[in-house]
Design a protein around this motif. Structure first.
Motif, short mmCIF file in Angstrom:
data_model
loop_
_atom_site.label_atom_id
_atom_site.label_comp_id
_atom_site.label_asym_id
_atom_site.label_seq_id
_atom_site.Cartn_x
_atom_site.Cartn_y
_atom_site.Cartn_z
N SER A 304 0.83 -1.20 0.00
CA SER A 304 0.00 0.00 0.00
C SER A 304 0.87 1.26 0.00
CB SER A 304 -0.92 0.00 1.22
OG SER A 304 -1.69 1.17 1.29
N ARG A 305 1.93 1.25 0.81
CA ARG A 305 2.87 2.38 0.83
C ARG A 305 3.54 2.56 -0.52
NH1 ARG A 305 7.25 1.70 5.07
NH2 ARG A 305 7.85 3.72 4.19
N LEU A 306 3.89 1.45 -1.15
CA LEU A 306 4.54 1.51 -2.46
C LEU A 306 3.61 2.14 -3.50
CD1 LEU A 306 6.93 0.78 -4.27
CD2 LEU A 306 5.90 -1.49 -4.59
N GLU A 307 2.32 1.80 -3.43
CA GLU A 307 1.36 2.41 -4.34
C GLU A 307 1.28 3.92 -4.14
OE1 GLU A 307 -2.25 0.38 -3.54
OE2 GLU A 307 -1.64 -1.50 -4.53
N GLN A 308 1.28 4.35 -2.87
CA GLN A 308 1.21 5.78 -2.59
C GLN A 308 2.48 6.50 -3.07
OE1 GLN A 308 -1.47 7.43 -1.38
NE2 GLN A 308 -2.51 5.46 -1.50
N LYS A 309 3.64 5.89 -2.85
CA LYS A 309 4.89 6.48 -3.32
C LYS A 309 4.91 6.57 -4.84
CE LYS A 309 8.69 5.02 -1.31
NZ LYS A 309 9.68 4.07 -0.70
N ARG A 310 4.37 5.57 -5.50
CA ARG A 310 4.33 5.58 -6.96
C ARG A 310 3.40 6.68 -7.47
NH1 ARG A 310 7.50 3.70 -11.19
NH2 ARG A 310 6.24 3.97 -13.05
N ILE A 311 2.28 6.86 -6.80
CA ILE A 311 1.34 7.92 -7.18
C ILE A 311 2.00 9.29 -7.01
CG2 ILE A 311 -0.82 9.07 -6.53
CD1 ILE A 311 -1.92 6.27 -5.87
N LEU A 312 2.73 9.48 -5.89
CA LEU A 312 3.44 10.74 -5.67
C LEU A 312 4.49 10.97 -6.75
CD1 LEU A 312 4.25 13.21 -3.97
CD2 LEU A 312 5.72 11.70 -2.62
N TYR A 313 5.21 9.90 -7.09
CA TYR A 313 6.23 10.00 -8.14
C TYR A 313 5.61 10.41 -9.48
CZ TYR A 313 9.09 8.04 -11.92
OH TYR A 313 9.78 7.84 -13.09
N MET A 314 4.47 9.80 -9.82
CA MET A 314 3.82 10.09 -11.11
C MET A 314 3.24 11.50 -11.14
SD MET A 314 4.28 7.54 -13.07
CE MET A 314 3.09 7.94 -14.36
N ALA A 315 2.96 12.08 -9.97
CA ALA A 315 2.39 13.43 -9.92
C ALA A 315 3.42 14.51 -10.24
CB ALA A 315 1.79 13.69 -8.55
N ILE A 316 4.71 14.16 -10.20
CA ILE A 316 5.78 15.11 -10.48
C ILE A 316 6.10 15.07 -11.97
CG2 ILE A 316 8.16 15.78 -9.95
CD1 ILE A 316 7.82 14.25 -7.29
N GLU A 317 6.21 16.21 -12.59
CA GLU A 317 6.44 16.28 -14.02
C GLU A 317 7.80 15.71 -14.38
OE1 GLU A 317 5.58 19.60 -17.42
OE2 GLU A 317 6.88 20.23 -15.78
N GLY A 318 7.82 14.80 -15.36
CA GLY A 318 9.05 14.21 -15.82
C GLY A 318 9.80 15.11 -16.78
N LEU A 319 11.07 14.76 -17.03
CA LEU A 319 11.92 15.59 -17.89
C LEU A 319 11.38 15.66 -19.31
CD1 LEU A 319 14.48 17.26 -18.14
CD2 LEU A 319 15.74 15.15 -18.58
N GLN A 320 10.96 14.52 -19.85
CA GLN A 320 10.45 14.50 -21.22
C GLN A 320 9.14 15.29 -21.32
OE1 GLN A 320 11.98 13.36 -23.80
NE2 GLN A 320 13.67 12.29 -22.81
N SER A 321 8.29 15.18 -20.31
CA SER A 321 7.04 15.92 -20.31
C SER A 321 7.29 17.42 -20.28
CB SER A 321 6.17 15.51 -19.12
OG SER A 321 5.87 14.15 -19.17
#
Length: 353
Positions: A304-321
């Motif tokens: 569950s923590r891993l899912e939340q960390k992944r969601i937080l990671y995806m919310a940050i704009e990537g370099l290519q984006s």
């Protein structure tokens, strides 16, 4: 520096990105001036930060003279410095190196190029010459053992988890919790990438020797023990079923060690003469079951923590984006400017008529 690195340095699109070079330092007066100057030559558009960790020499003064922005971090330890750096600085790309001159600044553009072209969140410069110096034999042996242990526990993403020469995306930096306080911070960085299954790249780079007057701050046994404890802590946090499974197995084996002689005696005589031993073995057996059950529950929480960390990671704009958005903004501006030019031309034509 390898031929592959030399041939690709000129292809790195560094001028269009906001790059920050981060140099954590503790008593590096013998090298820091040249290190800062070398990074200024290799990455002219980059901002260079030197974080001085309670140095007793002229590290901060020489870094400032070389043109770096100097920040002091009073909490002793590389992990505390990294946490502060990642919190303070906003950039598109981050380059982290040591201030002792063992990493070549000329390789930095290649790290940036790989970060962009491979669309990675972290590029690690693995150390090719780490065993050349006889003074590092103990460190090299520890590196080998810990790298093998890492691959067994966390996966095969890295071949050199202790390299201090890395390039990061903003998405990685702003999603990294940085809990460690000392040299074990590199282990935490690698585990963060492995558990979130982030795209990472490695490239072999030459690892130089410290110049005369520059001493290593790493203690083979003291820091090795800290790193081993960090392995156990990160294993408990990220893979609790495996961690508590091993603990449960050890307790179960101890239970059998005390239980089997009592059972053997019972099957031969029908009597249990060592009742305290039997009770202790059964208590250990119950403890083993409870520990394994705790591992199952904590494994669900870890996922569950891993899912939340992944969601937080995806919310940050990537370099290519970000690069894509910047291009779209530029195209929109060009289109708007062209429309205004056409409108003015049309107005002039109507006025002339």
């Amino acid at each position: 520096m390898s031929d592959a690195v030399t041939s690709n340095v000129t292809e790195c699109p560094t001028n269009d990105m906001d790059i920050a070079v981060l140099l954590p330092c503790y008593n590096e007066a013998a090298t820091i001036f040249d290190v800062v100057k070398d990074f200024q030559k290799s990455l002219p558009s980059a901002r260079i930060y030197v974080y001085d960790n309670n140095s007793s020499d002229e590290t901060a003064l020489l870094a400032g003279k070389a043109g770096a922005q100097v920040v002091r971090e009073i909490r002793q330890g590389k992990g505390h410095v990294v946490r502060r750096m990642f919190s303070d600085i906003d950039a598109d790309v981050y380059i982290m190196a040591d201030g002792d001159g063992t990493y070549a600044a000329q390789d930095a553009p290649e790290l940036v190029r790989l970060l962009v072209t491979e669309n990675s969140d972290m590029v690690v410069g693995t150390r090719l010459g780490v065993t050349d110096d006889a003074g590092r034999k103990g460190h090299a042996f520890g590196n080998t053992i810990f790298n093998k242990l890492y691959r067994e526990i966390f996966g095969n993403d890295f071949s050199d988890i202790f390299s201090g020469y890395r390039a990061f995306s903003r998405r990685y930096v702003k999603s990294f919790p940085a809990i460690s306080g000392g040299f074990e911070i590199e282990t935490e960085m690698s585990v963060h990438a492995s558990t979130l299954q982030l795209p990472v790249t490695e490239i072999g780079l030459e690892y130089g020797r410290r110049p005369e007057g520059s001493d290593s701050k790493l203690s083979t046994f003291k820091d090795g023990a800290k790193i081993l404890l960090k392995f156990a802590s990160l294993m408990k946090e990220t893979r609790p079923l495996l961690f508590f499974g091993y603990v449960s197995l050890a307790i179960f084996a101890t239970s059998l060690f005390f239980m089997l002689p009592v059972l053997n005696e019972y099957f031969h005589t029908g009597l249990v003469d060592r009742m305290p031993t039997w009770v202790s073995s059964m208590a250990l057996l119950m403890m083993s079951i409870m520990v394994f059950s705790a591992g199952i529950v904590l494994d669900s929480l870890a996922k569950s923590r891993l899912e939340q960390k992944r969601i937080l990671y995806m919310a940050i704009e990537g370099l290519q984006s970000k690069q894509s958005n910047d291009r779209n903004v530029d195209l929109l501006r060009e289109k708007t400017a062209q429309m205004r030019t056409n409108k003015r031309s049309k107005n002039r034509t109507n006025n002339a008529a």
